[in-house]
Scaffold this motif. Structure first.
Motif, PDB file in Angstrom:
ATOM      1  N   GLY A 299       0.820  -1.200   0.000  1.00 45.85           N
ATOM      2  CA  GLY A 299       0.000   0.000   0.000  1.00 45.85           C
ATOM      3  C   GLY A 299       0.855   1.250   0.000  1.00 45.85           C
ATOM      4  N   PHE A 300       0.233   2.376   0.291  1.00 50.86           N
ATOM      5  CA  PHE A 300       0.921   3.658   0.218  1.00 50.86           C
ATOM      6  C   PHE A 300       1.547   4.003   1.570  1.00 50.86           C
ATOM      7  N   LEU A 301       2.776   3.522   1.758  1.00 51.37           N
ATOM      8  CA  LEU A 301       3.555   3.878   2.940  1.00 51.37           C
ATOM      9  C   LEU A 301       4.329   5.159   2.644  1.00 51.37           C
ATOM     10  N   ALA A 302       5.050   5.652   3.641  1.00 52.88           N
ATOM     11  CA  ALA A 302       5.817   6.875   3.440  1.00 52.88           C
ATOM     12  C   ALA A 302       6.940   6.948   4.457  1.00 52.88           C
ATOM     13  N   LYS A 303       8.037   7.548   4.046  1.00 51.07           N
ATOM     14  CA  LYS A 303       9.123   7.846   4.963  1.00 51.07           C
ATOM     15  C   LYS A 303       8.630   8.844   6.003  1.00 51.07           C
ATOM     16  N   PRO A 304       8.965   8.667   7.278  1.00 54.75           N
ATOM     17  CA  PRO A 304       8.416   9.553   8.318  1.00 54.75           C
ATOM     18  C   PRO A 304       8.782  11.018   8.099  1.00 54.75           C
ATOM     19  N   SER A 305       7.807  11.867   8.379  1.00 51.28           N
ATOM     20  CA  SER A 305       8.010  13.312   8.345  1.00 51.28           C
ATOM     21  C   SER A 305       7.145  13.926   9.432  1.00 51.28           C
ATOM     22  N   VAL A 306       7.261  15.236   9.627  1.00 53.18           N
ATOM     23  CA  VAL A 306       6.431  15.884  10.635  1.00 53.18           C
ATOM     24  C   VAL A 306       4.955  15.767  10.298  1.00 53.18           C
ATOM     25  N   LEU A 307       4.651  15.469   9.025  1.00 56.27           N
ATOM     26  CA  LEU A 307       3.260  15.349   8.599  1.00 56.27           C
ATOM     27  C   LEU A 307       2.710  13.947   8.824  1.00 56.27           C
ATOM     28  N   TRP A 308       3.445  12.913   8.376  1.00 55.69           N
ATOM     29  CA  TRP A 308       2.919  11.554   8.362  1.00 55.69           C
ATOM     30  C   TRP A 308       4.064  10.557   8.478  1.00 55.69           C
ATOM     31  N   PRO A 309       3.843   9.438   9.176  1.00 58.55           N
ATOM     32  CA  PRO A 309       2.633   9.033   9.893  1.00 58.55           C
ATOM     33  C   PRO A 309       2.471   9.794  11.209  1.00 58.55           C
ATOM     34  N   LEU A 310       1.281   9.683  11.772  1.00 56.44           N
ATOM     35  CA  LEU A 310       1.005  10.413  13.015  1.00 56.44           C
ATOM     36  C   LEU A 310       1.881   9.917  14.155  1.00 56.44           C
ATOM     37  N   LYS A 710      11.432  17.508  16.067  1.00 53.57           N
ATOM     38  CA  LYS A 710      11.127  18.648  15.201  1.00 53.57           C
ATOM     39  C   LYS A 710       9.707  19.153  15.444  1.00 53.57           C
ATOM     40  N   ARG A 711       8.775  18.244  15.709  1.00 54.73           N
ATOM     41  CA  ARG A 711       7.401  18.670  16.001  1.00 54.73           C
ATOM     42  C   ARG A 711       7.352  19.551  17.250  1.00 54.73           C
ATOM     43  N   LYS A 712       8.119  19.174  18.265  1.00 54.33           N
ATOM     44  CA  LYS A 712       8.164  19.992  19.482  1.00 54.33           C
ATOM     45  C   LYS A 712       8.691  21.384  19.170  1.00 54.33           C
ATOM     46  N   HIS A 713       9.705  21.443  18.335  1.00 54.70           N
ATOM     47  CA  HIS A 713      10.300  22.724  17.954  1.00 54.70           C
ATOM     48  C   HIS A 713       9.282  23.579  17.204  1.00 54.70           C
ATOM     49  N   LEU A 714       8.502  22.976  16.325  1.00 52.54           N
ATOM     50  CA  LEU A 714       7.512  23.715  15.543  1.00 52.54           C
ATOM     51  C   LEU A 714       6.360  24.203  16.414  1.00 52.54           C
ATOM     52  N   ILE A 715       5.984  23.411  17.405  1.00 51.31           N
ATOM     53  CA  ILE A 715       4.936  23.849  18.335  1.00 51.31           C
ATOM     54  C   ILE A 715       5.381  25.112  19.068  1.00 51.31           C
ATOM     55  N   HIS A 716       6.649  25.149  19.453  1.00 53.04           N
ATOM     56  CA  HIS A 716       7.194  26.349  20.098  1.00 53.04           C
ATOM     57  C   HIS A 716       7.092  27.551  19.156  1.00 53.04           C
ATOM     58  N   HIS A 717       7.399  27.355  17.872  1.00 53.45           N
ATOM     59  CA  HIS A 717       7.302  28.435  16.893  1.00 53.45           C
ATOM     60  C   HIS A 717       5.868  28.933  16.767  1.00 53.45           C
ATOM     61  N   SER A 718       4.921  28.004  16.759  1.00 53.70           N
ATOM     62  CA  SER A 718       3.518  28.403  16.605  1.00 53.70           C
ATOM     63  C   SER A 718       3.044  29.201  17.819  1.00 53.70           C
ATOM     64  N   GLU A 719       3.477  28.797  19.000  1.00 52.44           N
ATOM     65  CA  GLU A 719       3.104  29.546  20.209  1.00 52.44           C
ATOM     66  C   GLU A 719       3.676  30.959  20.163  1.00 52.44           C
TER      67      GLU A 719
END
Length: 891
Positions: A299-310, A710-719
């Motif tokens: 099926g449609f797998l993907a290399k991990p990124s900040v977007l997907w998979p969750l 990286k997700r933690k870092h981006l959350i800080h940017h959004s705040e």
């Protein structure tokens, strides 16, 4: 390594070099009369190219694949292409239709709210008008007495073309665009001698269901009810035919059902090419046809990124043995709209009792709990509930008695259970989302998997194409028969019990939908990609003939004969007649009369009057074979109602583009699958996905851990972004402190001067990322996320540039933020940030020369040249045949 031309070339080369069926095997098949598409070396090469490219996508991030397949490419000089943008007003019209279709309860519990899916980055939806320049002319056109651009003039010139193909592209609901499908759409427009309108709908996982449904519906409403700023006149729905491949075919069918249910004008028909209509993968061909299709094995797998998979680096298994008895039942996902009795039982901690609460086997579960909602049997009275609460107190657990409304409000479904092949086993439970388009609990919803529609009746005529070698073959065949015979192939009971509208539709829409089903021997998913093959050339011509027939014939004619089964069907631009493949008088040969004889087009008949005799002979024989019959006495090819109205045409097409009768319905195994097994999550495809996902988890473990950081870092940017916006004067109800009075400076006590940016509050933009307080969107939806660059770009745009009406101010960007933007090559403090590649096309001028769709463009150009070469050979063979035929008549 991201997806670009260089990486694609490196990945594809080995597969192409190793392609090609052994010559001995090809000769043996040809001698036995069972030729396969792979016997054509060109097809075999193209098949491996496409398959390798899609496999390459699974080894890269979703964003990388989306960017590659959504790169803007220039149009061909002989094609008129006019980009337009479907405005927010049309999007709002579509949203109102969906809100009406769902109703408040389903919107809240199933969809997750009515706001999040209306949030978008662009000021509308990118779309294109496409036609051939020779068909529209080049005369000067003025609009309201003013000069307009060439592209705008082309839109007005296209008005002279009667038929309109509304094309919805495929790509698994998460990749692909107008750019990947433009060559195919151009071919359709050429054959049709009409105009095409195609839409670049938002993609998952950033914009999951129902975002694409809203966009396709909005584009259709834009055609038939254009806003004042649109250049085209309203298009008569009876001049429109939907056309879509794969996911696009599924979206076309979904929108058709919405139009039918709401009583809105429907198009005159739909051509569905390999439509994906069952996201649960419950049909056998999903497992049996993997080697003959272009879809990746896992099926449609993907290399991990900040977007997907969750969950890029899961700490617990993605699939485990069930820990509770039903609900849900094996093969099903739990309900998103619980009954009161079910909710009360779950709240009080009562699983279905069995001795010492042991988890039962699958067979025991299915026998003991036949109802899709077994809660009433679990609690017979208030006494049972009281007993349960007493038991909990004795065990030292607190009793938190809630009102019925609170129980429903806090509802959380249990993990989906997998239907096992061995009924004596305990079922598995899915702990991860398996499709990008929708959550696991949503997969069986009728607007996600149209195969679960309670009725597919009362739709316009459907021309459905499938490849016999594709993984979706079985669900397509089943879909076609469900549409033609709504009462013969009912939907599973759980769909009717969970959705009120579906119960009503069973009784409301009983009229059989007229269906023409064609299954192409040996062909893979979306056979029209391989434009040079006889099968694809036949498909292009047949689709064009179907569209012209239903849009240009009188309504009473279409009602009785919706498909041009007796009309001229030719291969390519010239008649395809090869005497080596047919007996001389094929029309009178009863065995060969199973084939739907390609006849000669009108222009050729004028130059060759003797061809009329052959045409009349063929049509006479076919007419004899297809008498008017009742449904109980259906012929193998054509099945009619008592009044002569055609219900269904059922055919197979060989590798040379020659059609024949499909086997009787009682010989097709997929049609014997019980209704309660359709739309179930089965062990084999689930475990195959799990094996692939676990391999990816192991391979990209370090990448997954970096993604979490990286997700933690981006959350800080959004705040920080929101904090600075509030400091600069953002006023919004999500921040009550900004709504009270006029803020004062602490030092001077004077009112704070609000600095406003060059942005604006758009009256047609209803919602933004700050308006989702009571919403529960899917985890991947960027509207509610703060941990991806695309989510931050969306947030920044709606705060500083194009704010929704819920914003009272548009603040000016803080100086420090503007400086950071100047240092970011992907940002600009003076312009809105680029939005997600899931909706906005990537401009080729802004990327490196090796990126984009250049390789795809070259591949399709190569295949088109081969197609032209074959067409030339076809002309020569046709002329030779006609000369021989004339000589024979003289003798």
């Amino acid at each position: 390594m991201t997806v670009n031309t260089a990486s694609a070339a490196v990945h594809i080369a080995p597969g192409v070099c190793n392609s090609g069926a052994p010559q001995k095997e090809r000769k043996a098949r040809k001698k036995e009369g069972r030729e396969a598409p792979q016997d054509d070396i060109l097809f075999d090469e193209a098949f491996h190219i496409v398959k390798s490219f899609i496999e390459l996508g699974t080894k890269n991030t979703v964003e990388s694949l989306q960017a590659f397949t959504n790169t803007r490419i220039p149009s061909l000089y002989w094609v008129a292409i006019s980009p337009v943008r479907v405005p927010l007003s049309s999007c709002n019209d579509a949203a109102d239709c969906l809100i009406k279709w769902f109703g408040p309860n389903e919107l809240k519990k199933v969809v997750g709210g009515e706001r999040w899916w209306q949030v978008r980055g662009l000021d509308g939806i990118d779309a294109e008008w496409i036609a051939e320049r020779d068909h529209i002319g080049d005369e000067e056109v003025l609009y309201e007495g003013k000069r307009i651009s060439k592209e705008e003039q082309d839109i007005i010139r296209m008005e002279k073309l009667e038929s309109v193909m509304f094309y919805v592209h495929g790509g698994g609901y998460f990749w692909g665009s107008i750019n990947t499908h433009r060559h195919q759409i151009i071919r359709h427009a050429h054959k049709l001698k009409g105009r095409a309108f195609t839409v670049n709908y938002r993609k998952a996982p950033q914009y999951p269901w129902p975002c694409p449904v809203q966009d396709v519906l909005a584009a259709y409403l834009y055609l038939i009810r254009p806003p004042p700023e649109a250049l085209h006149r309203p298009v008569d729905p009876q001049k429109i035919v939907f056309c879509g491949d794969s996911a696009g075919g599924g979206l076309c069918l979904t929108v058709l059902c919405i139009l039918r249910d709401l009583g809105l004008p429907m198009p005159s028909g739909a051509a569905l090419i390999s439509p994906w209509v069952d996201l649960t993968h419950s049909f056998p061909s999903v497992m049996t046809n993997t080697q003959t299709d272009i879809i990746p094995d896992h099926g449609f797998l993907a290399k991990p990124s900040v977007l997907w998979p969750l969950d890029p680096a899961p700490k617990s298994p993605r699939v485990v043995r069930a820990t509770t008895n039903p609900p849900p039942k094996p093969g099903e996902a739990d309900t998103l709209k619980p009954s009161l009795a079910r909710a009360e039982v779950e709240e009080r901690g009562l699983d279905v009792p069995r001795g010492n609460y042991a988890v039962e086997t699958q067979e025991e579960m299915l026998e003991k709990y036949p109802s899709p909602d077994p809660a009433p049997a679990m609690v017979d009275s208030a006494k049972d509930i009281s007993t349960a609460e007493t038991s909990r107190v004795k065990e030292g657990r607190s009793v938190d008695v809630k009102s019925p409304e609170e129980i429903i409000e806090d509802w959380e479904p249990k993990p989906a259970k997998v239907l096992m092949e061995n009924p004596n086993q305990t079922p598995l439970e899915l702990r991860s989302q398996i499709q990008m388009y929708a959550t696991t609990e949503q997969l069986t919803h009728p607007l996600v998997s149209p195969i679960s529609q309670s009725s597919l009746g009362n739709l316009p005529p459907l021309y459905i194409l499938a490849g016999d070698g594709e993984v979706l073959r079985d669900e397509i065949i089943y879909l076609a028969h469900r549409a033609a015979y709504p009462s013969q192939y009912p939907v599973r009971d759980s769909v009717l019990e969970e959705v009120t509208r579906q119960r009503e539709n069973v009784e409301k829409f009983t009229k059989p939908t007229q269906v023409h089903l064609q299954v192409f021997d040996g062909m893979c998913h979306v056979l029209t990609v391989f434009m040079f093959t006889d099968s694809a050339r036949y498909a292009y011509k047949s689709i064009a003939e179907f569209i012209k027939h239903v849009t240009q014939s009188p309504p009473d004619v279409v009602e009785q004969k919706p498909f041009p089964e007796y009309n001229a069907i030719t291969i390519g631009d010239t008649p395809f007649v090869d005497m080596k493949k047919r007996p001389r008088k094929w029309g009178r040969n009863k065995e060969r009369a199973q084939t739907l004889t390609p006849t000669l087009d009108q222009e050729h008949r004028k130059d060759n009057p003797e061809s009329d005799e052959l045409l009349e002979q063929n049509e006479a024989v076919i007419s004899e074979e297809i008498p008017t019959q009742s449904p109980e006495m259906d012929s193998p090819r054509t099945q009619r109602e008592g009044g002569g109205r055609i219900i269904m045409l059922r055919e197979r097409v060989d590798v040379h583009g020659i059609a024949r009768i499909m086997e009787p319905q009682d010989e097709i195994e997929v049609l014997k699958i019980p209704a309660d097994r359709i739309g179930q999550i089965r062990e084999a495809p689930a475990m195959r996905w799990l094996r692939g996902q676990e391999e990816w988890d192991k391979k990209y473990r370090k990448q997954g851990l970096r993604v979490l950081e990286k997700r933690k870092h981006l959350i800080h940017h959004s705040e920080r972004l929101i904090k600075h916006a509030l400091e600069q004067g953002l006023v919004h109800e999500s921040f009550p402190e900004t709504m009270v009075g006029t803020p004062m400076e602490k030092k001077t006590g004077r009112p704070v001067k609000r600095k406003t940016s060059i942005g604006e509050i758009q009256k047609d933009r209803r919602w933004g990322p700050l308006d989702l307080k009571d919403e529960k969107p899917p985890g991947s939806a960027i509207a509610a996320r703060r941990d991806t660059p695309e989510a931050l770009a969306l947030l920044r745009k709606t705060i500083y540039h194009t704010a929704p009406v819920t914003h009272q101010t548009v603040p000016r960007m803080k100086a420090s933020d503007a400086f950071r933007a100047t240092m970011d090559p992907h940002d600009n403090p003076n312009a809105p940030p680029r939005q997600s590649v899931a909706e906005e096309q990537v401009d080729r001028t802004q990327i490196a020369a090796l990126n984009g769709l250049r390789i795809w463009e070259k591949i399709l150009g190569y295949l088109a040249r081969k197609s032209s070469s074959k067409a030339s050979d076809g002309v020569k063979s046709t002329m030779a045949f006609m000369q021989n035929h004339n000589h024979a008549k003289e003798e």
